[in-house]
Design a protein around this motif. Structure first.
Motif, PDB file in Angstrom:
ATOM      1  N   ASP A   1      17.993 -49.867 -12.966  1.00 50.75           N
ATOM      2  CA  ASP A   1      19.403 -50.437 -11.398  1.00 50.75           C
ATOM      3  C   ASP A   1      18.711 -49.177 -10.635  1.00 50.75           C
ATOM      4  O   ASP A   1      20.017 -48.152  -9.877  1.00 50.75           O
ATOM      5  N   TYR A   2      17.887 -48.249 -10.844  1.00 54.73           N
ATOM      6  CA  TYR A   2      17.125 -46.926  -9.570  1.00 54.73           C
ATOM      7  C   TYR A   2      17.538 -47.404  -8.334  1.00 54.73           C
ATOM      8  O   TYR A   2      17.255 -48.652  -7.777  1.00 54.73           O
ATOM      9  N   GLN A   3      18.083 -46.395  -7.248  1.00 51.54           N
ATOM     10  CA  GLN A   3      18.096 -46.354  -6.135  1.00 51.54           C
ATOM     11  C   GLN A   3      17.438 -45.298  -5.922  1.00 51.54           C
ATOM     12  O   GLN A   3      16.570 -44.629  -6.136  1.00 51.54           O
ATOM     13  N   CYS A   4      16.384 -45.837  -4.349  1.00 53.73           N
ATOM     14  CA  CYS A   4      15.960 -44.876  -3.257  1.00 53.73           C
ATOM     15  C   CYS A   4      16.579 -43.999  -3.300  1.00 53.73           C
ATOM     16  O   CYS A   4      17.910 -44.234  -3.440  1.00 53.73           O
ATOM     17  N   PRO A   5      16.066 -42.460  -3.425  1.00 52.93           N
ATOM     18  CA  PRO A   5      15.903 -41.315  -3.095  1.00 52.93           C
ATOM     19  C   PRO A   5      16.813 -41.265  -1.635  1.00 52.93           C
ATOM     20  O   PRO A   5      15.876 -41.787  -0.934  1.00 52.93           O
ATOM     21  N   ASP A   6      17.606 -40.557  -1.017  1.00 50.74           N
ATOM     22  CA  ASP A   6      17.931 -40.744   0.189  1.00 50.74           C
ATOM     23  C   ASP A   6      16.331 -39.384   0.840  1.00 50.74           C
ATOM     24  O   ASP A   6      15.595 -38.722  -0.359  1.00 50.74           O
ATOM     25  N   PRO A   7      16.074 -39.998   1.674  1.00 55.67           N
ATOM     26  CA  PRO A   7      14.730 -38.878   2.044  1.00 55.67           C
ATOM     27  C   PRO A   7      15.412 -37.602   2.209  1.00 55.67           C
ATOM     28  O   PRO A   7      13.698 -36.756   2.221  1.00 55.67           O
ATOM     29  N   GLU A   8      16.105 -36.732   2.242  1.00 56.86           N
ATOM     30  CA  GLU A   8      16.590 -35.134   2.206  1.00 56.86           C
ATOM     31  C   GLU A   8      16.377 -35.001   0.804  1.00 56.86           C
ATOM     32  O   GLU A   8      16.398 -33.431   0.914  1.00 56.86           O
ATOM     33  N   ASP A   9      16.434 -35.404  -0.516  1.00 48.26           N
ATOM     34  CA  ASP A   9      16.303 -35.676  -1.773  1.00 48.26           C
ATOM     35  C   ASP A   9      14.804 -34.898  -2.115  1.00 48.26           C
ATOM     36  O   ASP A   9      13.654 -35.132  -1.731  1.00 48.26           O
ATOM     37  N   PRO A  10      15.080 -33.697  -3.012  1.00 45.96           N
ATOM     38  CA  PRO A  10      13.681 -33.758  -3.258  1.00 45.96           C
ATOM     39  C   PRO A  10      12.834 -34.245  -3.458  1.00 45.96           C
ATOM     40  O   PRO A  10      11.824 -33.891  -4.337  1.00 45.96           O
ATOM     41  N   HIS A  11      13.007 -35.373  -4.430  1.00 53.09           N
ATOM     42  CA  HIS A  11      12.444 -35.885  -5.126  1.00 53.09           C
ATOM     43  C   HIS A  11      12.349 -37.340  -4.444  1.00 53.09           C
ATOM     44  O   HIS A  11      11.134 -38.116  -4.888  1.00 53.09           O
ATOM     45  N   ALA A  12      12.190 -37.716  -3.207  1.00 57.07           N
ATOM     46  CA  ALA A  12      12.069 -38.856  -2.280  1.00 57.07           C
ATOM     47  C   ALA A  12      10.855 -38.508  -2.279  1.00 57.07           C
ATOM     48  O   ALA A  12       9.910 -40.161  -2.218  1.00 57.07           O
ATOM     49  N   GLY A  13       9.944 -37.116  -2.197  1.00 45.59           N
ATOM     50  CA  GLY A  13       7.951 -37.509  -1.846  1.00 45.59           C
ATOM     51  C   GLY A  13       7.904 -37.661  -3.107  1.00 45.59           C
ATOM     52  O   GLY A  13       6.562 -38.734  -3.231  1.00 45.59           O
ATOM     53  N   HIS A  14       8.374 -37.791  -4.856  1.00 45.95           N
ATOM     54  CA  HIS A  14       7.570 -37.758  -5.319  1.00 45.95           C
ATOM     55  C   HIS A  14       7.997 -39.781  -5.942  1.00 45.95           C
ATOM     56  O   HIS A  14       7.023 -40.221  -6.322  1.00 45.95           O
ATOM     57  N   PHE A  15       9.406 -40.049  -4.828  1.00 40.49           N
ATOM     58  CA  PHE A  15       9.491 -41.347  -5.532  1.00 40.49           C
ATOM     59  C   PHE A  15       7.791 -42.072  -4.572  1.00 40.49           C
ATOM     60  O   PHE A  15       7.880 -43.282  -4.765  1.00 40.49           O
ATOM     61  N   ASP A  16       8.191 -41.665  -3.445  1.00 38.20           N
ATOM     62  CA  ASP A  16       7.415 -42.682  -2.976  1.00 38.20           C
ATOM     63  C   ASP A  16       5.667 -42.723  -2.866  1.00 38.20           C
ATOM     64  O   ASP A  16       4.519 -43.409  -3.080  1.00 38.20           O
ATOM     65  N   VAL A  17       5.534 -41.681  -3.694  1.00 34.10           N
ATOM     66  CA  VAL A  17       4.471 -41.100  -4.762  1.00 34.10           C
ATOM     67  C   VAL A  17       4.073 -42.688  -6.034  1.00 34.10           C
ATOM     68  O   VAL A  17       3.555 -43.307  -5.878  1.00 34.10           O
ATOM     69  N   TYR A  18       5.187 -43.123  -6.056  1.00 34.31           N
ATOM     70  CA  TYR A  18       5.491 -43.300  -7.917  1.00 34.31           C
ATOM     71  C   TYR A  18       5.137 -44.960  -6.863  1.00 34.31           C
ATOM     72  O   TYR A  18       4.359 -45.999  -7.349  1.00 34.31           O
ATOM     73  N   GLN A  19       5.927 -45.461  -4.952  1.00 35.98           N
ATOM     74  CA  GLN A  19       5.847 -46.969  -5.180  1.00 35.98           C
ATOM     75  C   GLN A  19       4.463 -47.149  -4.291  1.00 35.98           C
ATOM     76  O   GLN A  19       3.779 -47.833  -4.688  1.00 35.98           O
ATOM     77  N   TRP A  20       3.479 -46.097  -3.984  1.00 36.62           N
ATOM     78  CA  TRP A  20       2.120 -46.310  -4.156  1.00 36.62           C
ATOM     79  C   TRP A  20       1.401 -46.313  -5.101  1.00 36.62           C
ATOM     80  O   TRP A  20       0.492 -46.714  -4.422  1.00 36.62           O
ATOM     81  N   LEU A  21       1.545 -45.383  -5.828  1.00 39.55           N
ATOM     82  CA  LEU A  21       0.571 -45.930  -7.528  1.00 39.55           C
ATOM     83  C   LEU A  21       1.134 -47.457  -7.767  1.00 39.55           C
ATOM     84  O   LEU A  21      -0.041 -48.120  -8.204  1.00 39.55           O
TER      85      LEU A  21
END
Length: 192
Positions: free
Chosen positions: A158-178
């Motif tokens: 049930d994880y929700q995409c983080p807000d672009p301002e969230d400090p982990h947003a970049g990590h989530f982008d990497v997760y999606q890319w992988l």
């Protein structure tokens, strides 16, 4: 990154792509980080006289306390999997025995997969041409990196995409890319 494609056939079959410099650096960095925590776990395993005499390696009997390692090295059996095993002590004993016997080989396989990725990444970006065996090792290592990153981010069903301002947003982008890299690699391996 371009998609993965199949080139050649038989023993000459290669799974190929092209990676930018920053993509190679990112993959290398994340594989290094994952293998470091696995190596720490492996080297911190208790040593016993019987394993030294027989050469049979044994590992930890308890699950890792670290969330990331816990995701990479989960228990073999959870009480919710089987009502008959609901007695906590029995489950802990079974998991401890299975972990002690199997964890060293599991870690060794994960470390080998990481080594293959690092050995086949082009310096400074460029073409990647993997044998089918190397591609399977890549899948293992990419999955481990995604598990580690997912644990850090707290990714669940049930994880929700983080807000672009969230400090982990970049990590989530990497997760999606992988995830995409892994999915495209699977598709290339399964293609006729």
């Amino acid at each position: 990154m371009r998609t993965w494609s199949r080139r050649g056939s038989g023993d000459e079959l290669r799974i190929c792509s092209n990676l930018e410099t920053y993509e190679c650096q990112l993959i290398a960095s994340m594989v290094h980080s994952t293998t470091e925590i696995l190596t720490e776990r492996d080297t911190s395993a208790p040593q016993d006289a019987l394993s030294e005499l027989t050469g049979i390696r044994t590992g930890h009997t308890t699950a890792p306390r670290d969330l990331t390692l816990g995701r990479l090295l989960p228990d073999f059996h959870r009480p919710d999997q089987d009502e008959l095993w609901a007695v906590g002590t029995v489950v802990a004993d079974v998991n401890g025995a299975l972990r002690s016997l199997n964890e060293p080989q599991i870690i060794a396989a994960k470390l080998e997969a990481g080594r293959v990725v690092l050995d086949t990444l082009p310096d400074g970006g460029g073409d990647v041409a993997l044998t089918c065996d190397e591609a399977h090792e890549w899948l293992t290592a990419l999955n481990d990196v995604r598990l580690a990153l997912g644990a850090m981010l707290g990714i669940t069903d049930d994880y929700q995409c983080p807000d672009p301002e969230d400090p982990h947003a970049g990590h989530f982008d990497v997760y999606q890319w992988l995830t995409v890299v892994q999915e495209l690699l699977v598709e290339a391996l399964m293609a006729p």
